[in-house]
Motif scaffolding. Structure first.
Motif, PDB file in Angstrom:
ATOM      1  N   SER A 256      49.989 -41.201 -64.263  1.00 31.30           N
ATOM      2  CA  SER A 256      51.403 -40.814 -64.264  1.00 31.30           C
ATOM      3  C   SER A 256      51.467 -39.243 -64.694  1.00 31.30           C
ATOM      4  O   SER A 256      52.704 -38.731 -64.484  1.00 31.30           O
ATOM      5  CB  SER A 256      51.880 -41.838 -65.030  1.00 31.30           C
ATOM      6  N   SER A 257      50.836 -38.988 -65.547  1.00 35.51           N
ATOM      7  CA  SER A 257      50.794 -37.455 -65.872  1.00 35.51           C
ATOM      8  C   SER A 257      50.524 -36.453 -65.313  1.00 35.51           C
ATOM      9  O   SER A 257      50.868 -35.209 -65.135  1.00 35.51           O
ATOM     10  CB  SER A 257      49.689 -37.327 -67.145  1.00 35.51           C
ATOM     11  N   THR A 259      51.774 -36.463 -61.841  1.00 38.03           N
ATOM     12  CA  THR A 259      53.079 -36.596 -60.978  1.00 38.03           C
ATOM     13  C   THR A 259      54.147 -35.819 -61.841  1.00 38.03           C
ATOM     14  O   THR A 259      54.387 -35.880 -62.991  1.00 38.03           O
ATOM     15  CB  THR A 259      53.356 -37.808 -60.566  1.00 38.03           C
ATOM     16  N   PRO A 264      60.943 -41.535 -63.368  1.00 38.06           N
ATOM     17  CA  PRO A 264      60.413 -42.453 -64.533  1.00 38.06           C
ATOM     18  C   PRO A 264      60.238 -43.628 -64.468  1.00 38.06           C
ATOM     19  O   PRO A 264      59.142 -44.518 -64.602  1.00 38.06           O
ATOM     20  CB  PRO A 264      60.864 -41.582 -65.533  1.00 38.06           C
ATOM     21  N   THR A 267      58.259 -44.794 -61.370  1.00 31.69           N
ATOM     22  CA  THR A 267      57.022 -44.724 -61.644  1.00 31.69           C
ATOM     23  C   THR A 267      56.442 -45.961 -62.521  1.00 31.69           C
ATOM     24  O   THR A 267      55.351 -46.367 -62.418  1.00 31.69           O
ATOM     25  CB  THR A 267      56.574 -43.467 -62.429  1.00 31.69           C
ATOM     26  N   THR A 268      57.213 -46.198 -63.563  1.00 31.06           N
ATOM     27  CA  THR A 268      56.737 -47.302 -64.530  1.00 31.06           C
ATOM     28  C   THR A 268      56.863 -48.458 -63.717  1.00 31.06           C
ATOM     29  O   THR A 268      55.805 -49.368 -64.022  1.00 31.06           O
ATOM     30  CB  THR A 268      57.840 -47.382 -65.648  1.00 31.06           C
ATOM     31  N   THR A 296      53.420 -45.759 -69.952  1.00 27.35           N
ATOM     32  CA  THR A 296      53.794 -45.032 -68.754  1.00 27.35           C
ATOM     33  C   THR A 296      55.123 -44.168 -68.869  1.00 27.35           C
ATOM     34  O   THR A 296      55.411 -43.184 -68.419  1.00 27.35           O
ATOM     35  CB  THR A 296      53.925 -45.897 -67.562  1.00 27.35           C
ATOM     36  N   THR A 297      56.139 -44.843 -69.671  1.00 26.26           N
ATOM     37  CA  THR A 297      57.463 -44.487 -70.090  1.00 26.26           C
ATOM     38  C   THR A 297      57.100 -43.116 -70.741  1.00 26.26           C
ATOM     39  O   THR A 297      57.749 -41.959 -70.492  1.00 26.26           O
ATOM     40  CB  THR A 297      58.245 -44.955 -70.734  1.00 26.26           C
ATOM     41  N   THR A 300      54.759 -40.410 -68.368  1.00 29.53           N
ATOM     42  CA  THR A 300      55.856 -39.698 -67.300  1.00 29.53           C
ATOM     43  C   THR A 300      56.742 -38.922 -67.881  1.00 29.53           C
ATOM     44  O   THR A 300      57.152 -37.636 -67.157  1.00 29.53           O
ATOM     45  CB  THR A 300      56.627 -41.224 -66.581  1.00 29.53           C
ATOM     46  N   TYR A 301      57.395 -39.120 -68.974  1.00 30.45           N
ATOM     47  CA  TYR A 301      58.463 -38.377 -69.528  1.00 30.45           C
ATOM     48  C   TYR A 301      57.909 -36.925 -69.913  1.00 30.45           C
ATOM     49  O   TYR A 301      58.560 -35.964 -69.529  1.00 30.45           O
ATOM     50  CB  TYR A 301      59.042 -39.172 -70.502  1.00 30.45           C
ATOM     51  N   GLU A 304      56.979 -34.957 -66.581  1.00 29.04           N
ATOM     52  CA  GLU A 304      57.969 -34.500 -65.861  1.00 29.04           C
ATOM     53  C   GLU A 304      58.703 -33.304 -66.704  1.00 29.04           C
ATOM     54  O   GLU A 304      59.444 -32.646 -66.281  1.00 29.04           O
ATOM     55  CB  GLU A 304      58.870 -35.513 -65.712  1.00 29.04           C
ATOM     56  N   SER A 317      62.211 -31.770 -61.863  1.00 22.57           N
ATOM     57  CA  SER A 317      61.996 -33.406 -61.750  1.00 22.57           C
ATOM     58  C   SER A 317      63.128 -33.708 -62.192  1.00 22.57           C
ATOM     59  O   SER A 317      64.301 -33.221 -62.851  1.00 22.57           O
ATOM     60  CB  SER A 317      60.850 -33.435 -62.773  1.00 22.57           C
TER      61      SER A 317
END
Length: 452
Positions: A256-257, A259, A264, A267-268, A296-297, A300-301, A304, A317
């Protein structure tokens, strides 16, 4: 060097404390809280290292403490916590909400530590493409708006709404520029941030709108008992998680890091489904998903925010165009058009060190407190903190900042954009990420299209 370190440390500590507390209040959206406060930090003249560390520490802290109301109260701490709700409910039914919280917090910290170096590394690899990306940026924003709209709650309704919303922003942008002699940007950003709140306030003044907002009684919360195991002040996340959970959480964080264009929340959900399909035992599955999804939250955050910022200097993003927008565009301090923002002010090594410092501050300040005092903090927030007062404070802050940028016209611009965007969110599921992409499309792509 010492001065920069002190700024980074001080602002990281500020972000961790403030947003560690805000994360306890359910329903506090990142765009309406983290975005405006980051903007204030930028406009206050804080050095770039302090701004970036503040944002990273704040984001990591909020995505730790948002797990507290999610697991203990059964209500999402914010938008990013929504994918955790089903698994958190399952853990409560098994009588293990405290375990769900510990897994979520440990997963968040582990993923944050992994996400920063991975995201900076990928961004550095993509940096040579920055000139090509800048050349096609107006077209990229238009495509990104459609892409983000597809993964928003409204999906096709959001995509259909992109054209009228973009044209409305373009028209209002041209009108304000003609009357003020300079373009507004902060007022548009703040308007989108407060959209849902403003729409609900206006709906409450309508008889028909109030019918759908009425409540029959006082809302009740059932707070889970405190079943802390009495371990040390800083529970090692590698011991809180099993080996299998560490593997799944770390692997999910790496993926997830890598992308930065997906929603978000989407993705989660996708990562959770992929991991959950491999686990059959109910308890093992639920407890593992609490770690993986909350991790993942975080990853991803952070990705992005970091990848578009380090590689391109453009908010390409949903997070970069929303809560992190002030890191890219906050006139007169930062500007996308001139390229003068954190992208050009910090090196890759500074991004890496400040990012890790932000994670470290959140780990030292927020993680152990959340582990040990989650129930006490939840009970205090429920009984002592007025959600309405907190939102009113942010609304007042937005009024001050929009007036600072454009006076009365700036304030009316924020209210107009907020009402329009809020109605689109409530009626069509067109979230803030889509609307921010529409703003950049209106200011960069539409003029290019009309000129041709």
């Amino acid at each position: 060097m010492i001065v920069d370190l002190l700024w980074a440390l001080g602002m990281g500590l500020t972000g961790a404390v403030v947003f560690g507390a805000i994360g306890l209040v359910s329903g506090t959206d990142e765009t309406a809280t983290l975005g405006p406060l980051t903007l204030i930090v930028v406009l206050a003249g804080v050095p770039p290292v302090g701004v970036f560390t503040f944002f990273i520490a704040a984001a990591v802290s909020k995505h730790m403490t948002h797990a507290i109301p999610t697991t203990l109260l059964g209500i999402p701490g914010d938008t990013m916590a929504v994918p955790l709700m089903e698994d958190a409910d399952g853990m409560r039914r098994l009588g293990a909400p405290h375990i769900a919280l510990r897994k979520a917090l440990a997963g968040a910290l582990l993923s944050a530590v992994i996400a920063v170096p991975v995201a900076v590394g990928i961004a550095t690899a993509l940096a040579p493409l920055s000139e090509a990306v800048e050349a096609v940026a107006p077209w990229l924003f238009a495509v990104a708006a459609i892409f983000v709209g597809y993964f928003s709650p409204g999906r096709w309704a959001s995509i259909v709404g992109i054209v009228p919303f973009t044209l409305a922003i373009a028209a209002l942008h041209g009108f304000t520029e003609r009357h003020l002699g300079d373009s507004l940007s902060i007022s548009f950003f703040l308007g989108i941030a407060i959209g849902p709140l403003l729409a609900d306030l206006v709906r409450s003044t309508s008889r028909q709108g109030r019918m759908g907002m009425e409540r029959s009684g006082t809302r009740e919360f059932r707070l889970a008992p405190d079943l802390s195991d009495g371990r040390g002040f800083f529970p090692n996340p590698l011991r809180v998680l099993t080996r299998q959970q560490i593997g799944y959480t770390a692997g999910s964080a790496v993926v997830s890091s890598s992308t930065f264009m997906f929603s978000p929340v989407a993705t989660t959900v996708i990562v959770g489904e992929a991991v959950g399909s491999r686990l059959k035992h109910p308890y093992q599955r639920l407890s593992s998903l609490m770690a993986v999804k909350n991790g993942t939250t975080e990853s991803t955050y952070l990705a992005e925010t970091i990848i578009p910022l380090v590689a391109f200097g453009l908010p390409l993003s949903p997070v970069a165009a929303g809560p992190a927008a002030a890191l890219f565009n906050a006139p007169p301090v930062y500007s996308v058009e001139s390229g003068q923002n954190l992208h050009s002010m910090l090196s890759s090594w500074q991004f890496l060190l400040c990012g890790l410092l932000g994670v470290l501050v959140a780990a030292v300040v927020v993680y152990p407190v959340a582990m040990k005092y989650a129930r006490v903090a939840s009970a205090w927030v429920i009984t002592r903190i007025s959600h309405e007062a907190l939102i009113a404070a942010f609304a007042g802050l937005i009024v001050v900042v929009s007036w600072y940028e454009g006076g009365l016209l700036g304030l009316f611009t924020s209210l107009t954009v907020g009402l329009l965007g809020g109605l689109c969110t409530r009626a069509f599921g067109m979230n803030a990420g889509v609307q921010f992409m529409c703003y950049y499309t209106a200011t960069m792509f539409v003029p290019l299209l009309l000129a041709s």
